[in-house]
Design a protein around this motif. Structure first.
Motif, mmCIF file in Angstrom:
data_model
loop_
_atom_site.group_PDB
_atom_site.id
_atom_site.type_symbol
_atom_site.label_atom_id
_atom_site.label_comp_id
_atom_site.label_asym_id
_atom_site.label_seq_id
_atom_site.Cartn_x
_atom_site.Cartn_y
_atom_site.Cartn_z
ATOM 1 N N ALA A 110 19.155 9.792 -21.140
ATOM 2 C CA ALA A 110 19.615 11.177 -21.052
ATOM 3 C C ALA A 110 19.347 11.708 -19.649
ATOM 4 C CB ALA A 110 18.912 12.040 -22.086
ATOM 5 N N LEU A 111 20.409 12.088 -18.947
ATOM 6 C CA LEU A 111 20.267 12.767 -17.664
ATOM 7 C C LEU A 111 20.236 14.268 -17.919
ATOM 8 C CD1 LEU A 111 22.818 10.839 -15.392
ATOM 9 C CD2 LEU A 111 20.370 10.371 -15.735
ATOM 10 N N THR A 112 19.214 14.936 -17.393
ATOM 11 C CA THR A 112 19.117 16.386 -17.560
ATOM 12 C C THR A 112 19.063 17.034 -16.184
ATOM 13 O OG1 THR A 112 16.680 16.504 -17.625
ATOM 14 C CG2 THR A 112 17.838 16.014 -19.696
ATOM 15 N N PHE A 113 19.637 18.228 -16.098
ATOM 16 C CA PHE A 113 19.754 18.926 -14.821
ATOM 17 C C PHE A 113 19.266 20.358 -14.991
ATOM 18 C CE2 PHE A 113 22.806 15.519 -14.980
ATOM 19 C CZ PHE A 113 22.690 14.921 -13.738
ATOM 20 N N ASP A 114 18.249 20.722 -14.236
ATOM 21 C CA ASP A 114 17.727 22.081 -14.297
ATOM 22 C C ASP A 114 18.528 22.983 -13.368
ATOM 23 O OD1 ASP A 114 15.852 20.979 -15.955
ATOM 24 O OD2 ASP A 114 14.135 21.331 -14.639
ATOM 25 N N ALA A 115 19.153 24.002 -13.950
ATOM 26 C CA ALA A 115 19.877 25.016 -13.176
ATOM 27 C C ALA A 115 18.915 26.180 -12.982
ATOM 28 C CB ALA A 115 21.141 25.446 -13.911
ATOM 29 N N ASP A 116 18.184 26.132 -11.887
ATOM 30 C CA ASP A 116 17.070 27.056 -11.650
ATOM 31 C C ASP A 116 17.490 28.266 -10.843
ATOM 32 O OD1 ASP A 116 15.354 25.254 -12.875
ATOM 33 O OD2 ASP A 116 14.754 24.325 -10.993
ATOM 34 N N MET A 117 17.010 29.412 -11.283
ATOM 35 C CA MET A 117 17.078 30.622 -10.463
ATOM 36 C C MET A 117 16.051 31.577 -11.027
ATOM 37 S SD MET A 117 20.322 32.990 -9.423
ATOM 38 C CE MET A 117 20.103 34.294 -8.211
ATOM 39 N N VAL A 266 15.151 6.817 -9.591
ATOM 40 C CA VAL A 266 15.639 6.883 -10.971
ATOM 41 C C VAL A 266 15.875 5.482 -11.526
ATOM 42 C CG1 VAL A 266 17.550 7.637 -12.440
ATOM 43 C CG2 VAL A 266 16.629 9.178 -10.691
ATOM 44 N N LEU A 267 16.543 4.643 -10.756
ATOM 45 C CA LEU A 267 16.868 3.292 -11.227
ATOM 46 C C LEU A 267 15.615 2.471 -11.496
ATOM 47 C CD1 LEU A 267 19.835 2.595 -8.774
ATOM 48 C CD2 LEU A 267 20.011 2.932 -11.257
ATOM 49 N N ALA A 268 14.562 2.722 -10.739
ATOM 50 C CA ALA A 268 13.305 2.000 -10.948
ATOM 51 C C ALA A 268 12.564 2.487 -12.187
ATOM 52 C CB ALA A 268 12.409 2.142 -9.722
ATOM 53 N N GLY A 269 12.809 3.741 -12.579
ATOM 54 C CA GLY A 269 12.032 4.316 -13.678
ATOM 55 C C GLY A 269 12.674 4.256 -15.043
ATOM 56 N N VAL A 270 13.998 4.133 -15.107
ATOM 57 C CA VAL A 270 14.697 4.215 -16.392
ATOM 58 C C VAL A 270 14.390 3.015 -17.277
ATOM 59 C CG1 VAL A 270 16.983 4.098 -17.463
ATOM 60 C CG2 VAL A 270 16.545 5.737 -15.634
ATOM 61 N N LYS A 271 14.097 3.322 -18.539
ATOM 62 C CA LYS A 271 13.912 2.325 -19.593
ATOM 63 C C LYS A 271 14.707 2.799 -20.802
ATOM 64 C CE LYS A 271 9.178 1.264 -18.055
ATOM 65 N NZ LYS A 271 9.264 2.153 -16.878
ATOM 66 N N PRO A 272 14.922 1.929 -21.789
ATOM 67 C CA PRO A 272 15.638 2.388 -22.988
ATOM 68 C C PRO A 272 14.996 3.645 -23.582
ATOM 69 C CG PRO A 272 15.470 0.016 -23.013
ATOM 70 C CD PRO A 272 14.641 0.482 -21.856
ATOM 71 N N GLY A 273 15.815 4.684 -23.758
ATOM 72 C CA GLY A 273 15.323 5.940 -24.315
ATOM 73 C C GLY A 273 14.803 6.926 -23.292
ATOM 74 N N SER A 274 14.952 6.629 -21.994
ATOM 75 C CA SER A 274 14.400 7.512 -20.966
ATOM 76 C C SER A 274 15.103 8.858 -20.899
ATOM 77 C CB SER A 274 14.465 6.841 -19.586
ATOM 78 O OG SER A 274 13.387 5.970 -19.382
ATOM 79 N N LEU A 275 14.347 9.835 -20.410
ATOM 80 C CA LEU A 275 14.844 11.184 -20.197
ATOM 81 C C LEU A 275 14.537 11.539 -18.740
ATOM 82 C CD1 LEU A 275 14.274 13.975 -22.843
ATOM 83 C CD2 LEU A 275 14.677 14.476 -20.438
ATOM 84 N N VAL A 276 15.593 11.746 -17.948
ATOM 85 C CA VAL A 276 15.470 11.929 -16.504
ATOM 86 C C VAL A 276 15.606 13.402 -16.158
ATOM 87 C CG1 VAL A 276 16.382 11.265 -14.237
ATOM 88 C CG2 VAL A 276 16.523 9.659 -16.171
ATOM 89 N N VAL A 277 14.722 13.906 -15.286
ATOM 90 C CA VAL A 277 14.843 15.284 -14.815
ATOM 91 C C VAL A 277 15.446 15.286 -13.412
ATOM 92 C CG1 VAL A 277 12.448 15.329 -13.982
ATOM 93 C CG2 VAL A 277 13.655 17.481 -14.398
ATOM 94 N N MET A 278 16.539 16.060 -13.265
ATOM 95 C CA MET A 278 17.189 16.257 -11.977
ATOM 96 C C MET A 278 17.513 17.750 -11.863
ATOM 97 S SD MET A 278 19.609 12.823 -11.793
ATOM 98 C CE MET A 278 19.500 12.682 -10.005
ATOM 99 N N HIS A 279 18.303 18.127 -10.862
ATOM 100 C CA HIS A 279 18.576 19.544 -10.653
ATOM 101 C C HIS A 279 20.043 19.823 -10.344
ATOM 102 C CE1 HIS A 279 14.212 19.317 -10.160
ATOM 103 N NE2 HIS A 279 14.229 20.548 -10.638
ATOM 104 N N CYS A 280 20.470 21.015 -10.749
ATOM 105 C CA CYS A 280 21.830 21.491 -10.486
ATOM 106 C C CYS A 280 21.713 22.743 -9.617
ATOM 107 C CB CYS A 280 22.534 21.793 -11.813
ATOM 108 S SG CYS A 280 24.256 22.299 -11.635
ATOM 109 N N THR A 281 21.092 22.572 -8.444
ATOM 110 C CA THR A 281 20.810 23.698 -7.556
ATOM 111 C C THR A 281 21.073 23.245 -6.131
ATOM 112 O OG1 THR A 281 19.048 24.307 -9.096
ATOM 113 C CG2 THR A 281 19.110 25.481 -7.021
#
Length: 322
Positions: A110-117, A266-281
């Motif tokens: 799951a790729l997740t993107f924080d839209a921060d303000m 990201v590519l080094a950390g992902v495993k089956p079932g991983s949840l990745v935090v990224m940003h939409c800012t």
């Protein structure tokens, strides 16, 4: 038992501006801590499905991130008609915490993107600073990547057309990142702190902002600003009826200048079932879209499928009923 505040130390990434001001909108949001720190944090905070998916501290590594669908958690305003899976509250009504899916779910991520303000950044937006990233959303659409956007209510108010557009696209779901992007535990990277009795109200205010913007694909998930929380915050969020969602893979995109370095992390950390935090800012995470253009095809070449957090949580359910 009291859970200590999560002091998540930013991972060093090639090209990250280590000296960036912590008062910026992404302060503390893309931090994961050292391996020892992160493991201790997950062991204390992650819910245990074998104990009714509670948020009780002390979960064993094998119990992390397993969840059972629950009809008891009411979705926020504007939520799609089909109720997404949630996790049952823990002892004392503590909000449950989900950090990753079960490895048994297979090669899903799951790729997740924080839209921060933050609530007080209106003048910066008025001055031309961009807290959105429409190019990133366009690239996710072009690559047909399912994703979850953790949005602050203030972001939805600043960019209502984009909030509606994201929230009505079946590729995406909108989750709650608070209204104000103030901290729910202190200290937390210098962020102002929400008073305990105002925490649930702050979350509901964000849901109201999504509804006002016209977003429909809204799920009852919440991400703590800065990733900072404690036992009091988990109890205070009980009335909001949300499942807290953290992560197990830190992208390092906050303040990064090198998209390839973010992709490598990201590519080094992902495993089956991983949840990745990224940003939409755009202003504080300018290379995220570039990183996605490498991350997506490489993970697909490894056999991974991209899912929303709701799908990841639902996929974890079978292991919790063994």
């Amino acid at each position: 038992m009291t859970i200590s505040v999560r002091r998540l130390t930013a991972l060093a990434v090639s090209g990250v501006a280590a000296g960036a001001a912590l008062g910026a909108v992404l302060v503390g949001c893309d931090t994961g801590g050292s391996g020892t720190d992160a493991a201790a944090r997950r062991d204390k905070a992650a819910p245990s499905a074998s104990r009714s998916a509670s948020a009780a501290p002390g979960a064993k590594p094998s119990e992390r991130g397993t969840a059972s669908p629950s009809a008891s958690a009411a979705p926020g305003p504007g939520t799609a008609r089909k109720a997404p899976p949630t996790m049952a509250p823990g002892p004392g009504g503590r909000t449950a915490v989900f950090e990753r899916g079960a490895a048994a779910s297979g090669k899903v991520v799951a790729l997740t993107f924080d839209a921060d303000m933050t609530a007080d950044q209106g003048p910066r937006a008025a001055g031309g600073e961009r807290f959105d990233n429409p190019q990133l959303i366009a690239t996710l659409r072009r690559l047909k990547v399912d994703a979850t956007v953790f949005m602050t209510g203030r972001w939805a108010e600043e960019y209502p057309d984009q909030a509606r557009d994201i929230g009505n696209d079946p590729l995406f779901e909108i989750a709650n990142h608070s209204y104000s992007h103030y901290a729910f535990a202190s200290p937390c990277y210098g962020l102002p702190t929400v008073e305990r009795d105002a925490m649930a109200k702050d979350v509901r205010r964000a849901f109201d902002a999504f509804a006002k913007a016209g977003a429909r694909n809204v799920v009852p998930y919440f991400r703590f600003p800065g990733g900072c929380y404690d036992d009091d915050a988990l109890r205070a969020l009980g009335p909001a009826k949300v499942t807290a969602v953290q992560w197990d893979v830190v992208s390092g995109d906050a303040f990064a200048k090198n998209g390839n370095a973010v992709a490598e992390q990201v590519l080094a950390g992902v495993k089956p079932g991983s949840l990745v935090v990224m940003h939409c800012t755009r202003s504080a995470a300018p290379v995220t879209e570039q990183a996605i253009r490498r991350i997506v095809p490489e993970l697909r070449a490894r056999g991974y499928h991209f899912v929303k957090v709701s799908d990841l949580m639902a996929g974890a359910a079978p292991s919790s009923r063994r």
